[in-house]
Design a protein around this motif. Structure first.
Motif, PDB file in Angstrom:
ATOM      1  N   ARG A 273       0.832  -1.192   0.000  1.00 12.29           N
ATOM      2  CA  ARG A 273       0.000   0.000   0.000  1.00 12.29           C
ATOM      3  C   ARG A 273       0.871   1.248   0.000  1.00 12.29           C
ATOM      4  O   ARG A 273       1.986   1.251   0.542  1.00 12.29           O
ATOM      5  CB  ARG A 273      -0.900   0.045   1.236  1.00 12.29           C
ATOM      6  CG  ARG A 273      -1.962  -0.996   1.244  1.00 12.29           C
ATOM      7  CD  ARG A 273      -3.078  -0.603   0.299  1.00 12.29           C
ATOM      8  NE  ARG A 273      -4.147  -1.555   0.333  1.00 12.29           N
ATOM      9  CZ  ARG A 273      -4.431  -2.385  -0.653  1.00 12.29           C
ATOM     10  NH1 ARG A 273      -3.712  -2.398  -1.733  1.00 12.29           N
ATOM     11  NH2 ARG A 273      -5.429  -3.214  -0.563  1.00 12.29           N
ATOM     12  N   LYS A 274       0.337   2.309  -0.600  1.00  9.26           N
ATOM     13  CA  LYS A 274       0.989   3.615  -0.566  1.00  9.26           C
ATOM     14  C   LYS A 274       0.230   4.504   0.415  1.00  9.26           C
ATOM     15  O   LYS A 274      -0.996   4.524   0.414  1.00  9.26           O
ATOM     16  CB  LYS A 274       0.980   4.270  -1.944  1.00  9.26           C
ATOM     17  CG  LYS A 274       1.878   3.590  -2.939  1.00  9.26           C
ATOM     18  CD  LYS A 274       2.026   4.400  -4.197  1.00  9.26           C
ATOM     19  CE  LYS A 274       0.747   4.447  -4.989  1.00  9.26           C
ATOM     20  NZ  LYS A 274       0.912   5.072  -6.305  1.00  9.26           N
ATOM     21  N   PHE A 275       0.971   5.218   1.253  1.00  9.34           N
ATOM     22  CA  PHE A 275       0.388   6.127   2.229  1.00  9.34           C
ATOM     23  C   PHE A 275       1.045   7.493   2.073  1.00  9.34           C
ATOM     24  O   PHE A 275       2.232   7.584   1.757  1.00  9.34           O
ATOM     25  CB  PHE A 275       0.634   5.646   3.667  1.00  9.34           C
ATOM     26  CG  PHE A 275      -0.010   4.334   3.990  1.00  9.34           C
ATOM     27  CD1 PHE A 275      -1.330   4.265   4.366  1.00  9.34           C
ATOM     28  CD2 PHE A 275       0.720   3.160   3.913  1.00  9.34           C
ATOM     29  CE1 PHE A 275      -1.922   3.059   4.656  1.00  9.34           C
ATOM     30  CE2 PHE A 275       0.142   1.942   4.214  1.00  9.34           C
ATOM     31  CZ  PHE A 275      -1.185   1.896   4.588  1.00  9.34           C
ATOM     32  N   TYR A 276       0.272   8.552   2.316  1.00  8.75           N
ATOM     33  CA  TYR A 276       0.848   9.892   2.324  1.00  8.75           C
ATOM     34  C   TYR A 276       1.206  10.232   3.759  1.00  8.75           C
ATOM     35  O   TYR A 276       0.352  10.306   4.641  1.00  8.75           O
ATOM     36  CB  TYR A 276      -0.129  10.926   1.759  1.00  8.75           C
ATOM     37  CG  TYR A 276       0.511  12.282   1.628  1.00  8.75           C
ATOM     38  CD1 TYR A 276       1.478  12.503   0.667  1.00  8.75           C
ATOM     39  CD2 TYR A 276       0.164  13.324   2.474  1.00  8.75           C
ATOM     40  CE1 TYR A 276       2.091  13.732   0.548  1.00  8.75           C
ATOM     41  CE2 TYR A 276       0.764  14.548   2.359  1.00  8.75           C
ATOM     42  CZ  TYR A 276       1.726  14.757   1.393  1.00  8.75           C
ATOM     43  OH  TYR A 276       2.335  15.974   1.279  1.00  8.75           O
ATOM     44  N   TRP A 277       2.489  10.447   4.017  1.00 12.65           N
ATOM     45  CA  TRP A 277       3.013  10.753   5.339  1.00 12.65           C
ATOM     46  C   TRP A 277       3.032  12.264   5.487  1.00 12.65           C
ATOM     47  O   TRP A 277       3.895  12.958   4.961  1.00 12.65           O
ATOM     48  CB  TRP A 277       4.402  10.159   5.484  1.00 12.65           C
ATOM     49  CG  TRP A 277       4.928  10.087   6.871  1.00 12.65           C
ATOM     50  CD1 TRP A 277       4.299  10.412   8.022  1.00 12.65           C
ATOM     51  CD2 TRP A 277       6.218   9.627   7.249  1.00 12.65           C
ATOM     52  NE1 TRP A 277       5.103  10.189   9.098  1.00 12.65           N
ATOM     53  CE2 TRP A 277       6.292   9.707   8.643  1.00 12.65           C
ATOM     54  CE3 TRP A 277       7.309   9.155   6.536  1.00 12.65           C
ATOM     55  CZ2 TRP A 277       7.436   9.343   9.341  1.00 12.65           C
ATOM     56  CZ3 TRP A 277       8.431   8.791   7.236  1.00 12.65           C
ATOM     57  CH2 TRP A 277       8.498   8.878   8.619  1.00 12.65           C
ATOM     58  N   VAL A 278       2.061  12.802   6.205  1.00 17.22           N
ATOM     59  CA  VAL A 278       1.861  14.242   6.294  1.00 17.22           C
ATOM     60  C   VAL A 278       3.042  14.923   6.978  1.00 17.22           C
ATOM     61  O   VAL A 278       3.459  16.014   6.567  1.00 17.22           O
ATOM     62  CB  VAL A 278       0.540  14.553   7.049  1.00 17.22           C
ATOM     63  CG1 VAL A 278       0.332  16.051   7.189  1.00 17.22           C
ATOM     64  CG2 VAL A 278      -0.628  13.919   6.325  1.00 17.22           C
ATOM     65  N   GLU A 279       3.598  14.309   8.007  1.00 16.92           N
ATOM     66  CA  GLU A 279       4.688  14.926   8.754  1.00 16.92           C
ATOM     67  C   GLU A 279       5.935  15.131   7.894  1.00 16.92           C
ATOM     68  O   GLU A 279       6.706  16.054   8.114  1.00 16.92           O
ATOM     69  CB  GLU A 279       5.046  14.082   9.988  1.00 16.92           C
ATOM     70  CG  GLU A 279       4.028  14.171  11.111  1.00 16.92           C
ATOM     71  CD  GLU A 279       2.777  13.357  10.870  1.00 16.92           C
ATOM     72  OE1 GLU A 279       2.719  12.601   9.878  1.00 16.92           O
ATOM     73  OE2 GLU A 279       1.839  13.487  11.666  1.00 16.92           O
TER      74      GLU A 279
ATOM     75  N   ILE B 241      -4.673   4.684  15.135  1.00 17.85           N
ATOM     76  CA  ILE B 241      -3.760   5.588  15.845  1.00 17.85           C
ATOM     77  C   ILE B 241      -3.048   6.567  14.929  1.00 17.85           C
ATOM     78  O   ILE B 241      -2.365   7.465  15.414  1.00 17.85           O
ATOM     79  CB  ILE B 241      -2.725   4.802  16.681  1.00 17.85           C
ATOM     80  CG1 ILE B 241      -1.757   4.018  15.788  1.00 17.85           C
ATOM     81  CG2 ILE B 241      -3.401   3.895  17.674  1.00 17.85           C
ATOM     82  CD1 ILE B 241      -0.623   3.361  16.551  1.00 17.85           C
ATOM     83  N   GLY B 242      -3.181   6.409  13.620  1.00 22.53           N
ATOM     84  CA  GLY B 242      -2.531   7.319  12.688  1.00 22.53           C
ATOM     85  C   GLY B 242      -1.239   6.727  12.151  1.00 22.53           C
ATOM     86  O   GLY B 242      -0.605   5.871  12.777  1.00 22.53           O
ATOM     87  N   LEU B 243      -0.833   7.232  10.976  1.00 28.76           N
ATOM     88  CA  LEU B 243       0.350   6.690  10.297  1.00 28.76           C
ATOM     89  C   LEU B 243       1.629   6.992  11.059  1.00 28.76           C
ATOM     90  O   LEU B 243       2.478   6.118  11.239  1.00 28.76           O
ATOM     91  CB  LEU B 243       0.435   7.234   8.870  1.00 28.76           C
ATOM     92  CG  LEU B 243       1.620   6.757   8.042  1.00 28.76           C
ATOM     93  CD1 LEU B 243       1.559   5.251   7.844  1.00 28.76           C
ATOM     94  CD2 LEU B 243       1.664   7.462   6.710  1.00 28.76           C
ATOM     95  N   ASP B 244       1.790   8.230  11.522  1.00 29.71           N
ATOM     96  CA  ASP B 244       3.036   8.610  12.195  1.00 29.71           C
ATOM     97  C   ASP B 244       3.238   7.814  13.481  1.00 29.71           C
ATOM     98  O   ASP B 244       4.332   7.305  13.747  1.00 29.71           O
ATOM     99  CB  ASP B 244       3.041  10.109  12.479  1.00 29.71           C
ATOM    100  CG  ASP B 244       4.413  10.614  12.849  1.00 29.71           C
ATOM    101  OD1 ASP B 244       5.382  10.276  12.120  1.00 29.71           O
ATOM    102  OD2 ASP B 244       4.545  11.323  13.861  1.00 29.71           O
TER     103      ASP B 244
END
Length: 85
Positions: free
Chosen positions: A36-42, A62-65
């Motif tokens: 899967r591809k995820f956009y890491w906002v941080e 809990i969120g990606l980060d």
């Protein structure tokens, strides 16, 4: 592709295939993993992860980060593959 979740660390286990006559032969229980591809906002970047269904639920909860930090602390995350655009 290695069938190991990069978030939870789940991997295939072995067991027995039991027939009707109770003969036992070895078998493998694979993990439900997807790329899967995820956009890491941080970090403002796209990353690729091999995650299981349980890993996807953990990321949603809990969120990606936080999930990446937990996976790195547990030693499950070896490297993060970034996607350059």
């Amino acid at each position: 592709m290695s069938k190991v979740c990069e978030i939870t660390g789940k991997k295939a286990i072995t067991g027995n295939n039991v027939s009707h006559s109770k003969r036992r032969t070895k078998r493998k229980f694979n993990v439900n993993v997807q790329n899967r591809k995820f956009y890491w906002v941080e970090q403002q970047q796209w990353i690729k992860l091999t995650v299981s269904a349980a890993g996807l639920r953990l990321i949603n909860r809990i969120g990606l980060d936080a999930a990446l930090k937990k996976a790195a602390a547990d030693g499950n995350l070896k490297e993060i593959k970034t996607i350059v655009k």
